[in-house]
Motif scaffolding. Sequence first.
Motif, short mmCIF file in Angstrom:
data_model
loop_
_atom_site.label_atom_id
_atom_site.label_comp_id
_atom_site.label_asym_id
_atom_site.label_seq_id
_atom_site.Cartn_x
_atom_site.Cartn_y
_atom_site.Cartn_z
N VAL A 1 -3.35 17.47 34.18
CA VAL A 1 -4.76 17.25 34.52
C VAL A 1 -4.89 15.96 35.34
CG1 VAL A 1 -7.09 16.95 33.65
CG2 VAL A 1 -5.49 18.33 32.38
N VAL B 1 -3.65 22.88 28.09
CA VAL B 1 -3.45 22.15 29.34
C VAL B 1 -3.06 20.73 28.96
CG1 VAL B 1 -4.48 21.53 31.55
CG2 VAL B 1 -5.37 23.49 30.29
N PHE C 1 -8.01 26.47 33.85
CA PHE C 1 -7.49 25.37 34.68
C PHE C 1 -6.99 25.91 36.01
CE2 PHE C 1 -4.11 22.06 35.54
CZ PHE C 1 -5.00 21.03 35.84
#
Length: 214
Positions: free
Chosen positions: A144, A139, A104
């Motif tokens: 996100v 994550v 990420f």
Amino acid sequence: MSAVMNGTECLYGFKIIMIGDGNVGKSCILYRYLNGLFPEKINCTIGVDFCNHILEVEPGVRVQLQIWDTTGHEAFWNRQLIQPYIPHSAGCLLVFDLGNRESFRVIKHQYTEVCNRVNPYTVLFVLVGHKCDRNEREVNQEEVEQFASELGAPYIEASAITGHNVAEAFELLARRIYQGYLSGEVRLHERWGKIHENKTNKDEPAGNSKCSVS
Ligand SMILES: Nc1nc2c(ncn2[C@@H]2O[C@H](COP(=O)(O)OP(=O)(O)OP(=O)(O)O)[C@@H](O)[C@H]2O)c(=O)[nH]1
């Protein structure tokens, strides 16, 4: 790339690039999309692979997608070996592994590189949180969604193993490019975009081909 000949030919050609850290599953996503299967064996991408795929973005409008699958390995990125393949891309799938926090971080960095390389053209993104078949996540949803909203890009969770949202990711991106082109949001590079009558793109391979560049 074929020219306009009749209603069944492609009117547009869009270059799409797949970006993401090594091992996030980009090649498996592409294989699943093209073949409808999870590959039994997949080799690490060395440099860049590409393939052509035809898609109907709305009834009667077919586009040829040229999809470029890049290696995510830092050695290639650090040596600036991938960046030259980015220009002329109209769309980009930004892929990270939901179970790998580092991927990420990497996608944020690679996103910036893509924006710099396509300048002054616009590239449209779809953010893909991959391997959603697994339970382990590093994550979280909020961060996100925050990143996706900074990009102004849709976020989709997918799995090449189950096939969940794989075709949707490519199709969402292709339709975004098409709509963006019609609305004027996206200015397509002259080598791509609308395929003119009697004009063949001499720089790119024709048909449903696949090759590697490293
Ligand atoms: N759990 C899970 N694993 C996956 C999925 N797709 C791919 N993998 C695994 O992820 C690993 C990397 O897949 P690749 O498709 O080679 O990844 P890549 O991003 O193309 O890697 P590079 O070519 O090194 O940049 C392989 O071991 C795959 O089996 C998925 O949907 N779910």
